[in-house]
Write an enzyme that holds these catalytic residues in place. Structure first.
Site, PDB file in Angstrom:
ATOM      1  N   GLY A  41      -5.314  10.956   5.108  1.00 20.82           N
ATOM      2  CA  GLY A  41      -3.897  11.170   5.413  1.00 20.82           C
ATOM      3  C   GLY A  41      -3.084  11.315   4.147  1.00 20.82           C
ATOM      4  N   GLY A  43       0.526  11.750   4.399  1.00 20.37           N
ATOM      5  CA  GLY A  43       1.942  11.590   4.716  1.00 20.37           C
ATOM      6  C   GLY A  43       2.560  10.635   3.713  1.00 20.37           C
ATOM      7  N   ALA A  45       2.685   7.499   3.661  1.00 19.92           N
ATOM      8  CA  ALA A  45       1.820   6.371   3.360  1.00 19.92           C
ATOM      9  C   ALA A  45       0.621   6.826   2.517  1.00 19.92           C
ATOM     10  CB  ALA A  45       1.351   5.716   4.656  1.00 19.92           C
ATOM     11  N   HIS A 267      12.391   7.689  22.371  1.00 19.49           N
ATOM     12  CA  HIS A 267      13.692   7.941  21.734  1.00 19.49           C
ATOM     13  C   HIS A 267      14.659   8.564  22.751  1.00 19.49           C
ATOM     14  CE1 HIS A 267      16.639   9.207  18.850  1.00 19.49           C
ATOM     15  NE2 HIS A 267      15.950   8.692  17.872  1.00 19.49           N
ATOM     16  N   ARG A 338      17.618   1.946  20.915  1.00 19.71           N
ATOM     17  CA  ARG A 338      16.917   3.081  21.515  1.00 19.71           C
ATOM     18  C   ARG A 338      16.276   2.758  22.858  1.00 19.71           C
ATOM     19  NH1 ARG A 338      13.994   5.530  16.038  1.00 19.71           N
ATOM     20  NH2 ARG A 338      15.942   6.240  15.118  1.00 19.71           N
ATOM     21  N   HIS A 430       8.284   9.040  20.705  1.00 21.07           N
ATOM     22  CA  HIS A 430       8.666   9.375  19.349  1.00 21.07           C
ATOM     23  C   HIS A 430       7.833   8.659  18.294  1.00 21.07           C
ATOM     24  CE1 HIS A 430      11.279  10.353  16.047  1.00 21.07           C
ATOM     25  NE2 HIS A 430      11.578   9.103  15.827  1.00 21.07           N
ATOM     26  N   GLU A 454       2.286   4.489   9.709  1.00 19.96           N
ATOM     27  CA  GLU A 454       2.421   4.367  11.161  1.00 19.96           C
ATOM     28  C   GLU A 454       1.081   3.992  11.812  1.00 19.96           C
ATOM     29  OE1 GLU A 454       4.620   7.581  12.989  1.00 19.96           O
ATOM     30  OE2 GLU A 454       4.149   6.889  15.011  1.00 19.96           O
ATOM     31  N   ARG A 464      10.997  -0.265  16.695  1.00 21.54           N
ATOM     32  CA  ARG A 464      11.306   0.027  15.304  1.00 21.54           C
ATOM     33  C   ARG A 464      12.759   0.451  15.148  1.00 21.54           C
ATOM     34  NH1 ARG A 464      11.853   4.526  12.381  1.00 21.54           N
ATOM     35  NH2 ARG A 464      10.898   5.956  13.862  1.00 21.54           N
ATOM     36  N   LEU A 470       9.985   5.377   7.305  1.00 26.03           N
ATOM     37  CA  LEU A 470       9.802   5.992   5.994  1.00 26.03           C
ATOM     38  C   LEU A 470       9.699   4.902   4.940  1.00 26.03           C
ATOM     39  CD1 LEU A 470      12.338   8.974   6.246  1.00 26.03           C
ATOM     40  CD2 LEU A 470       9.920   8.899   6.860  1.00 26.03           C
TER      41      LEU A 470
HETATM   42  C1  LIG Z   1      10.920  14.090  14.493  1.00 26.81           C
HETATM   43  C2  LIG Z   1      10.765  12.778  13.797  1.00 26.81           C
HETATM   44  C3  LIG Z   1      11.821  12.256  13.063  1.00 26.81           C
HETATM   45  C4  LIG Z   1      11.699  11.027  12.404  1.00 26.81           C
HETATM   46  N1  LIG Z   1      12.757  10.561  11.676  1.00 26.81           N
HETATM   47  C5  LIG Z   1      12.626   9.391  10.980  1.00 26.81           C
HETATM   48  C6  LIG Z   1      13.684   8.913  10.134  1.00 26.81           C
HETATM   49  O1  LIG Z   1      14.747   9.525  10.014  1.00 26.81           O
HETATM   50  N2  LIG Z   1      13.494   7.760   9.461  1.00 26.81           N
HETATM   51  C7  LIG Z   1      12.323   7.054   9.548  1.00 26.81           C
HETATM   52  O2  LIG Z   1      12.214   6.029   8.885  1.00 26.81           O
HETATM   53  N3  LIG Z   1      11.312   7.497  10.327  1.00 26.81           N
HETATM   54  C8  LIG Z   1      11.426   8.635  11.042  1.00 26.81           C
HETATM   55  N4  LIG Z   1      10.380   9.077  11.826  1.00 26.81           N
HETATM   56  C9  LIG Z   1       9.094   8.356  11.806  1.00 26.81           C
HETATM   57  C10 LIG Z   1       8.311   8.679  10.523  1.00 26.81           C
HETATM   58  O3  LIG Z   1       8.519  10.020  10.160  1.00 26.81           O
HETATM   59  C11 LIG Z   1       6.812   8.476  10.661  1.00 26.81           C
HETATM   60  O4  LIG Z   1       6.554   7.247  11.249  1.00 26.81           O
HETATM   61  C12 LIG Z   1       6.140   8.451   9.283  1.00 26.81           C
HETATM   62  O5  LIG Z   1       6.520   9.578   8.555  1.00 26.81           O
HETATM   63  C13 LIG Z   1       4.645   8.375   9.392  1.00 26.81           C
HETATM   64  O6  LIG Z   1       4.072   8.534   8.107  1.00 26.81           O
HETATM   65  P1  LIG Z   1       2.529   8.344   7.859  1.00 26.81           P
HETATM   66  O7  LIG Z   1       2.307   8.580   6.418  1.00 26.81           O
HETATM   67  O8  LIG Z   1       2.097   7.044   8.412  1.00 26.81           O
HETATM   68  O9  LIG Z   1       1.811   9.460   8.742  1.00 26.81           O
HETATM   69  P2  LIG Z   1       1.989  11.062   8.830  1.00 26.81           P
HETATM   70  O10 LIG Z   1       3.092  11.554   8.003  1.00 26.81           O
HETATM   71  O11 LIG Z   1       1.964  11.395  10.259  1.00 26.81           O
HETATM   72  O12 LIG Z   1       0.680  11.599   8.149  1.00 26.81           O
HETATM   73  C14 LIG Z   1      -0.570  11.578   8.763  1.00 26.81           C
HETATM   74  C15 LIG Z   1      -1.562  12.198   7.829  1.00 26.81           C
HETATM   75  O13 LIG Z   1      -2.865  11.950   8.298  1.00 26.81           O
HETATM   76  C16 LIG Z   1      -3.614  13.121   8.341  1.00 26.81           C
HETATM   77  N5  LIG Z   1      -4.603  12.961   9.400  1.00 26.81           N
HETATM   78  C17 LIG Z   1      -4.405  12.532  10.661  1.00 26.81           C
HETATM   79  N6  LIG Z   1      -5.572  12.448  11.311  1.00 26.81           N
HETATM   80  C18 LIG Z   1      -6.522  12.828  10.447  1.00 26.81           C
HETATM   81  C19 LIG Z   1      -7.930  12.944  10.529  1.00 26.81           C
HETATM   82  N7  LIG Z   1      -8.607  12.615  11.619  1.00 26.81           N
HETATM   83  N8  LIG Z   1      -8.594  13.398   9.440  1.00 26.81           N
HETATM   84  C20 LIG Z   1      -7.935  13.710   8.296  1.00 26.81           C
HETATM   85  N9  LIG Z   1      -6.608  13.596   8.175  1.00 26.81           N
HETATM   86  C21 LIG Z   1      -5.916  13.161   9.229  1.00 26.81           C
HETATM   87  C22 LIG Z   1      -2.628  14.228   8.538  1.00 26.81           C
HETATM   88  O14 LIG Z   1      -3.154  15.433   8.066  1.00 26.81           O
HETATM   89  C23 LIG Z   1      -1.471  13.719   7.695  1.00 26.81           C
HETATM   90  O15 LIG Z   1      -1.678  14.073   6.359  1.00 26.81           O
HETATM   91  C24 LIG Z   1      10.498  10.303  12.503  1.00 26.81           C
HETATM   92  C25 LIG Z   1       9.438  10.807  13.238  1.00 26.81           C
HETATM   93  C26 LIG Z   1       9.559  12.028  13.907  1.00 26.81           C
HETATM   94  C27 LIG Z   1       8.420  12.505  14.723  1.00 26.81           C
END
Ligand SMILES: Cc1cc2nc3c(=O)[nH]c(=O)nc-3n(C[C@H](O)[C@H](O)[C@H](O)COP(=O)(O)OP(=O)(O)OC[C@H]3O[C@@H](n4cnc5c(N)ncnc54)[C@H](O)[C@@H]3O)c2cc1C
Ligand code: SF4
Ligand code: FES
Lengths: 671, 249
Positions: A41, A43, A45, A267, A338, A430, A454, A464, A470
């Site tokens: 991943g 993202g 994180a 949401h 929410r 959401h 997440e 949350r 973020l």
């Molecule tokens: C529309 C929307 C708006 C939001 N707005 C806000 C906000 O304003 N403020 C806030 O705090 N939060 C917000 N959130 C929540 C927040 O964006 C997410 O919870 C957070 O970004 C998740 O980050 P992450 O790094 O955990 O995962 P993600 O960013 O989802 O990244 C997941 C990563 O894992 C990889 N991956 C997944 N499965 C596999 C696999 N099997 N093999 C290899 N790679 C894989 C993907 O390619 C990706 O790189 C929002 C969410 C959404 C949907």
């Protein structure tokens, strides 16, 4: 005896993290060169963790299923990121952020983790500014803040409506610097399909190259799961199309406990579904509830007239409108949290007052805000006896400056002008608070396997707060994991490279190939989406915003039978080699079909209402709070961590009792 | 509405590829363009054929994954939107729609409508960052005030989603708008000034190595860019490049 040890350090809460950092084992820089870490991943994180670990000297292998790390779903976050900087001097502090998060999570999160999150929050902003993240600023050149729901201070930093994008591009740039140095090896278009355990420790993964279809073995001294949330179990959600539970679920099947799967955030303000072809739902930021008023008609005949197009909402008289949030929650009105806002919308629509053809939409109306701002502007600009039209014109300008991009997004999708007619909105899945169980070190119950962002369950309890995901993703990746993983890896400095030529890798690879072969050779008659949509409908109807024992028991049976049918009758055209997008989907849906059952089982077990989890059996029966959610701290103040034993139906429950030493437990009230 | 689709089908990077015609019926004008393709794919799967591969993920115009050349235009006939934000109401019953991948030497086709844009990543790796460690021991975020106008302009440049429409649109397949956007973002911020010279030289060199063409100022990229990245970013990059070349050693 439970196998769960949360490893929370001793001492007063505000000193735990500092003392912990002083005492842990460190790996000397020369030795880090001999240690490999896999991060699944990219993202907020995973991206931040990869960059930091590489900078510290570890060899990082990072994986994502998109064509570039920059496209992880964090990119879509709109509103902002919280930090207890107290730049506004409005009384914010680490303690207050800690308190708000625990309360907002309805007292179902672990105090020590949340306090640490609050402590490092300020550093995140410093770090991002140093990386060149263009946060919004005031005229004096200092950083600007806005407010989000559930709190009384202004602590949200933002970059227009694209905060997630800018933070992710910051982490991506930090990754790029390490990719250029050769410290991160990036695997784009790769999907992780299993974790490999050697001698009881996570030592690698099996991944599929999504371009060539090759199944690859990758070894490391530790594996970090940063794969995001599993909201797509509902088929429709605000998540990206590819968001999945696969990585987390495979870890679960190899021994990582899965915690609180039923905690989901629905949401309240999303664009409603328009038809069966709908592929995803779009969020309209929470900030709109500052100025929009939510309503449905009071009378059924008006509902009918509106649905059939005979009546326009703008023609409905004030006394014929039911501003149900203001009616039910006079103290918080349209700004209730929410979960409360979502349930109230569902209640009205279930009662037959939904305002679109599907019956699943309520109005979010900016008319009064436009008139109020317009009148204010007329005064400021010294326009005497301004006409109604002039006031509206001035007001629309103010609203446009605040929410212009969202209004435009709405208009592009719905083809209606939200300045002139109220928006239609409806709740949508959401975010998932549940996830892989981790201890204070962010390690799962598999030694050497970590979960961050997440994908883990840790900081948000049963609900949350806005702008906190973020914060958590970056806190985990930049500031927490890099310390805690070192403590574990200190024992690995003499291990040497992990070979992929072992029976364990062999077995895991076979496991993956067998399943893929089964899917492509299945020769069924129905598409993957057919099953995914059916699963989504069961989840939404019976494990959605409001849950009860009968419905949950039915859901469990229905999900099981959809899963059986899936394996008998799914059709995946094409071959296992080469790019095959249907095959990718099929694998993900197969995992959702297992998770869905555990999700419903967890919801059935938790016979209380807390945060996003509402059990119809657990409501206040009388008094001022009659009909509202009722938490049960005596019986349910625990984390439900499920152990996989071969079938979701036989998952074993382990309880981590939550202790609240620094915050008093209270029932939430928004009346 | 009922439509005829002419779609580029190519099995893999070795295949020569060809246009294939399909019909879809009962398309609602509320559908997004990609939902219309979902309908086609469901149809293909149900008849046992391989669905059309295309890149997409967020479906809300921010991840930059979707990338279709529709009736000869990158991201189709609407302005200021990505392919996933394009809606079927832009088309009418009986239309024939041509759908091709983004074409450029630096973006080889992987399969059907999916192209390889990793050249963009490599340009970023060449210098699209500020060299600070993520140790957490940086100075306070408010210690350097930044004029609001500069911060806003940096933000405008930073909104590039890396989709590649600028390249696909340009007759020279130039990546100047994409690179200009990143260079501008950092050039406008005090944190980015420190390494400004090396950055612009390295990024431009990498861009040339990847086989993107030269910029001849046609301005087509700006028109098709879904995020409204302005040509002034190219002008700023040219200034940065020039001053870096004259002052370097
Ligand atoms: C529309 C929307 C708006 C939001 N707005 C806000 C906000 O304003 N403020 C806030 O705090 N939060 C917000 N959130 C929540 C927040 O964006 C997410 O919870 C957070 O970004 C998740 O980050 P992450 O790094 O955990 O995962 P993600 O960013 O989802 O990244 C997941 C990563 O894992 C990889 N991956 C997944 N499965 C596999 C696999 N099997 N093999 C290899 N790679 C894989 C993907 O390619 C990706 O790189 C929002 C969410 C959404 C949907
Ligand atoms: S400059 Fe515009 S068209 Fe080019 S990659 Fe960025 S967003 Fe896409
Ligand atoms: S799918 Fe993300 S921008 Fe189109």
């Amino acid at each position: 005896m439970s196998k769960l040890d949360s490893k929370i350090p001793g001492g007063p809460i505000k000193d735990k993290w500092t003392t912990y950092k002083d005492k842990i084992n460190l790996v000397n820089p020369a030795n880090k060169r001999h240690i490999d870490v896999i991060v699944v991943g990219t993202g907020l994180a995973g991206g931040s963790a990869s960059a930091t670990l590489a900078e510290l000297g570890y060899n990082v292998k990072a994986f994502c299923y998109q064509d570039s790390p920059r496209r992880a779903h964090s990119i879509a976050a709109q509103g902002g990121i919280n930090a207890a900087k107290n730049y506004q001097g409005d009384g914010d502090s680490n303690y207050r952020l800690f308190y708000d998060t625990v309360k907002g999570g309805d007292y179902r999160s672990r105090e020590a983790n949340v306090h640490r999150l609050a402590e490092v929050s300020g550093n995140i902003i410093d770090q991002c500014v140093a990386q060149g993240v263009p946060f919004a600023r005031e005229y004096g050149g200092l950083l600007d803040n806005r407010s989000f729901g559930g709190v009384l201070v202004s602590r949200t930093f933002y970059a227009k409506g694209q905060t997630g994008q800018q933070l992710l591009l910051g982490a991506y740039s930090a990754m790029n610097r390490q990719i250029a140095r050769g410290k991160i090896e990036m695997f784009n278009r790769h999907e992780m399909l299993d974790v490999v355990i050697v001698d009881g420790k996570a030592r690698g993964i099996i991944a599929r190259n999504l371009v060539t279809g090759e199944i690859e073995r990758h070894s490391a001294h530790a594996v970090v799961i940063a794969s995001g949330g599993y909201g797509n179990v509902y088929f429709l959600s605000t998540n990206a199309m590819g968001s999945n539970v696969t990585a987390a679920w495979k870890a679960h099947k190899r021994g990582a406990f899965f915690a609180n799967p039923c905690y989901t955030q629905i949401h309240p303000t999303c664009i409603p579904r328009s038809g069966d072809y709908q592929s995803k739902l779009t969020l309209m930021s929470e900030s709109l509830r500052n100025d929009g008023r939510i309503w449905v008609p009071k009378k059924k005949e008006d509902v009918e007239a509106i649905r059939s197009g005979k009546l326009k909402p703008t023609d409905l008289k004030e006394e014929d409108r039911d501003y149900y949030l203001e009616r039910r929650y006079p103290a918080f009105g349209n700004l209730v949290p929410r979960d409360v806002a979502s349930r109230a919308a569902k209640e009205r629509c279930d009662a037959g007052f939904g305002v679109n053809k599907t019956g699943e939409a309520v109005y979010l109306d900016f008319q009064s805000a436009i008139e109020r701002y317009g009148a204010e502007q007329a005064k400021i600009q010294n326009i005497e006896n301004a006409s109604h039209a002039k006031i509206v014109e001035l007001g629309e300008k103010v609203v446009e400056a605040k929410y212009g991009n969202l209004f435009q997004m709405y208009e592009k999708i719905v083809d209606e002008n939200p300045y002139k007619t109220p928006m239609m909105i409806y709740p949508a899945t959401h975010y998932t608070m549940g996830g892989v169980w981790v201890d204070y070190n962010l390690m799962t119950t598999i030694p050497g396997c970590y979960a961050i962002g997440e994908a883990n369950f840790s900081d948000h309890g049963a609900n949350r707060l806005g702008a906190s995901a973020l914060m958590q993703g970056l806190a985990d990746g930049y500031f927490v994991l890099p310390y805690t993983i070192g403590h574990y890896l200190a024992d690995d400095i003499r291990t040497g490279k992990i070979s992929t030529d072992s029976p364990e890798f062999e077995e895991a690879e076979k496991n993956v190939t067998d399943r893929i072969n089964q899917l492509v050779n299945n020769n069924g008659t129905k598409s993957v989406d057919y099953f995914h949509k059916r699963l989504g409908k069961v989840m939404w109807d019976k494990v959605g915003m409001s849950r009860n024992e009968t419905g949950l028991k039915e859901a469990i049976e229905e999900i099981r039978s959809i899963r059986d049918e899936f394996w008998k009758d799914v059709r995946v055209p094409g071959a296992a080699d080469g790019m095959n997008t249907e095959l990718e989907k099929a694998g993900r849906v197969a995992d959702f079909l297992e998770l869905g059952e555990l999700f419903a089982k967890d919801a059935l077990n938790r016979n209380e209402s807390c945060g996003g989890h509402f059990r119809e059996e657990s409501v206040e029966l009388d008094g001022e709070q009659k009909g509202e959610a009722k938490r049960d701290d005596v019986n349910y103040a625990y984390v439900a961590a499920w152990e996989y034993t071969g079938d979701p139906k036989d998952a074993v429950l382990h309880k981590e009792q939550l202790e609240f030493n620094d915050i008093e437990l209270k029932q939430r009230s928004y009346k | 509405m009922n439509l005829t689709l002419k779609i580029w089908r190519q099995k893999d990077s070795n295949d020569t590829g060809k246009m294939v015609s399909y019909n879809v019926t009962d398309i609602s004008d509320h559908m997004s363009f990609l939902e219309m393709l979902d309908v086609l794919n469901e149809q293909l799967v149900n008849s046992g054929d391989a669905p059309v591969a295309f890149d997409h993920d967020c479906r809300e115009g921010i991840c930059g994954m979707c990338s279709l050349q529709i009736n000869g235009e990158a991201h189709g006939p609407d302005r200021g939107v990505t392919t996933c934000q394009l809606h079927m109401r832009m088309f009418k019953d009986g239309d024939t729609i041509t759908i091709e991948p983004f074409r450029a030497k630096a973006f080889p086709v992987i399969k059907d409508l999916v192209v390889d844009r990793s050249a963009f990543d490599r340009i970023q790796q060449a210098g699209g960052y500020i060299s600070v460690n993520t140790s957490g021991n940086t100075q306070d975020a408010n210690s350097i005030p930044i004029p609001k106008a500069d911060a806003d302009e940096a933000m405008d440049a930073a909104t590039c989603i890396g989709c590649g429409a600028c390249v696909a649109t340009c007759k020279n397949a130039s990546a100047m708008l994409f690179v200009g956007a990143k260079v501008s973002q950092y050039a406008l911020l005090p944190q980015g000034r420190v390494e400004a010279k090396e950055r612009v030289m390295n990024m431009v060199n990498q861009m040339d190595k990847e086989g993107f063409g030269n910029c001849t100022n046609t301005g087509a990229c700006e028109v098709e860019c879904p995020k409204g990245i302005s040509l002034t970013t190219i002008a700023r990059m040219n200034r940065e490049y020039l001053s870096a070349s004259v002052t370097k050693d």
